[in-house]
Design a protein around this motif. Structure first.
Motif, short mmCIF file in Angstrom:
data_model
loop_
_atom_site.label_atom_id
_atom_site.label_comp_id
_atom_site.label_asym_id
_atom_site.label_seq_id
_atom_site.Cartn_x
_atom_site.Cartn_y
_atom_site.Cartn_z
N GLY A 1 0.67 -1.25 0.05
CA GLY A 1 0.04 0.15 0.02
C GLY A 1 0.94 1.18 -0.05
N TRP A 2 2.08 1.11 -0.49
CA TRP A 2 2.93 2.34 -0.68
C TRP A 2 4.10 1.80 -1.74
CZ3 TRP A 2 2.36 -0.57 3.89
CH2 TRP A 2 3.03 -1.85 4.15
N ASN A 3 4.81 2.66 -1.99
CA ASN A 3 5.94 2.66 -2.89
C ASN A 3 7.13 2.02 -2.33
OD1 ASN A 3 4.79 4.61 -5.19
ND2 ASN A 3 4.71 5.95 -3.38
N GLN A 4 7.95 1.58 -3.17
CA GLN A 4 9.02 0.66 -2.79
C GLN A 4 10.39 1.20 -3.69
OE1 GLN A 4 8.47 -3.51 -2.31
NE2 GLN A 4 10.46 -3.62 -1.71
N LEU A 5 11.40 1.35 -3.15
CA LEU A 5 12.65 1.46 -3.72
C LEU A 5 13.48 0.16 -3.25
CD1 LEU A 5 14.22 3.39 -5.50
CD2 LEU A 5 15.36 4.19 -3.53
N VAL A 6 13.77 -0.60 -4.39
CA VAL A 6 14.54 -1.98 -4.04
C VAL A 6 16.01 -1.72 -4.55
CG1 VAL A 6 14.64 -4.31 -4.63
CG2 VAL A 6 12.32 -3.10 -4.55
N HIS A 7 16.72 -1.83 -3.57
CA HIS A 7 18.16 -1.85 -3.67
C HIS A 7 18.97 -3.02 -3.15
CE1 HIS A 7 22.29 -0.01 -4.21
NE2 HIS A 7 22.27 0.08 -2.83
N ALA A 8 19.88 -3.47 -3.82
CA ALA A 8 20.86 -4.25 -3.38
C ALA A 8 22.28 -3.60 -3.17
CB ALA A 8 21.16 -5.55 -4.34
N SER A 9 22.80 -3.55 -1.77
CA SER A 9 23.81 -2.89 -1.55
C SER A 9 25.21 -3.86 -1.71
CB SER A 9 23.98 -2.26 0.01
OG SER A 9 23.85 -3.33 0.98
N THR A 10 24.83 -5.00 -1.78
CA THR A 10 25.68 -5.98 -1.96
C THR A 10 25.15 -7.07 -2.77
OG1 THR A 10 25.92 -7.38 -0.09
CG2 THR A 10 27.46 -5.68 -0.13
N GLY A 11 25.56 -7.92 -3.81
CA GLY A 11 25.00 -8.91 -4.51
C GLY A 11 24.21 -8.39 -5.84
N VAL A 12 23.03 -9.25 -6.31
CA VAL A 12 22.56 -8.99 -7.26
C VAL A 12 21.03 -9.50 -7.07
CG1 VAL A 12 22.27 -9.33 -9.86
CG2 VAL A 12 24.47 -9.06 -8.92
N LEU A 13 20.19 -8.77 -7.24
CA LEU A 13 18.62 -9.06 -7.08
C LEU A 13 18.12 -9.02 -8.50
CD1 LEU A 13 17.85 -6.70 -4.12
CD2 LEU A 13 18.35 -9.23 -3.98
N GLN A 14 16.81 -10.00 -8.59
CA GLN A 14 15.96 -10.06 -9.73
C GLN A 14 14.57 -9.71 -9.08
OE1 GLN A 14 15.89 -13.32 -12.37
NE2 GLN A 14 13.87 -13.48 -12.08
N ALA A 15 14.12 -8.67 -9.66
CA ALA A 15 12.62 -8.32 -9.60
C ALA A 15 11.72 -8.40 -10.66
CB ALA A 15 12.42 -6.81 -8.98
N SER A 16 10.46 -9.17 -10.46
CA SER A 16 9.49 -9.33 -11.39
C SER A 16 8.34 -8.30 -11.15
CB SER A 16 9.24 -10.50 -11.51
OG SER A 16 10.24 -11.41 -12.13
N ALA A 17 7.87 -7.56 -12.16
CA ALA A 17 6.73 -6.78 -12.00
C ALA A 17 5.90 -6.86 -13.23
CB ALA A 17 7.06 -5.23 -11.31
N GLY A 18 4.94 -7.22 -13.10
CA GLY A 18 3.97 -7.37 -14.32
C GLY A 18 4.68 -8.47 -15.18
N GLN A 19 4.79 -8.09 -16.77
CA GLN A 19 5.75 -9.07 -17.58
C GLN A 19 7.06 -8.69 -17.59
OE1 GLN A 19 3.78 -11.79 -19.01
NE2 GLN A 19 2.31 -10.70 -17.62
N ALA A 20 7.50 -7.62 -16.90
CA ALA A 20 9.17 -7.32 -16.96
C ALA A 20 9.90 -8.01 -16.00
CB ALA A 20 9.02 -5.99 -16.82
N ARG A 21 11.20 -8.24 -16.17
CA ARG A 21 12.02 -8.72 -14.84
C ARG A 21 13.14 -7.60 -15.08
NH1 ARG A 21 12.16 -15.13 -15.91
NH2 ARG A 21 10.12 -15.65 -14.87
N HIS A 22 13.61 -7.48 -14.06
CA HIS A 22 14.63 -6.37 -13.82
C HIS A 22 15.80 -7.15 -12.94
CE1 HIS A 22 11.97 -3.38 -15.17
NE2 HIS A 22 11.01 -4.08 -14.31
#
Length: 127
Positions: free
Chosen positions: A42-63
């Motif tokens: 119910g709020w915005n989110q800024l996703v950050h990896a200070s170390t390592g690598v993340l994969q995020a999926s939202a809708g049809q997109a992967r980041h």
């Protein structure tokens, strides 16, 4: 929602019901192959990896999110995030407001060294 892919181990989404402040920092270590199940905030989110690598999926997109980047996830966006390798997962949860001037869709942002240090310091100082 995407079914659990082989090799991913789901970890629970923290049970935060509302934001106690306009900006809330949260951090968590994710091991390689761990991910949060698809969910909505119910709020915005800024996703950050200070170390390592993340994969995020939202809708049809992967980041793919490296320590030089962050993903802006607007309020109400169905998403999930996982660690491709052991990662220090950092979030800023941000309340909606007209003054934000942020996109209404997911976008990958460059993280300057200053912003990176501010995210880490906010996580250290806010309970």
């Amino acid at each position: 929602a995407e079914p659990t892919a082989p090799g991913w181990r789901e970890v629970p989404v923290p049970p935060l019901r509302r934001l106690p402040w306009p900006v809330v920092a949260r951090s968590q270590r994710l091991e390689a192959g761990e991910r949060f199940p698809p969910h909505v905030h119910g709020w915005n989110q800024l996703v950050h990896a200070s170390t390592g690598v993340l994969q995020a999926s939202a809708g049809q997109a992967r980041h793919v999110i490296t320590p030089q980047q962050a993903l802006w996830v607007p309020t109400g966006t169905l998403h999930h995030t996982g660690a491709l390798n052991t990662s220090a997962f950092r979030n800023l949860y941000v309340a909606d407001g007209p003054e934000l001037g942020m996109p209404t869709h997911c976008v990958v942002l460059d993280v300057s060294p200053l912003l990176r240090e501010l995210i880490i310091e906010l996580d250290r100082t806010v309970p």
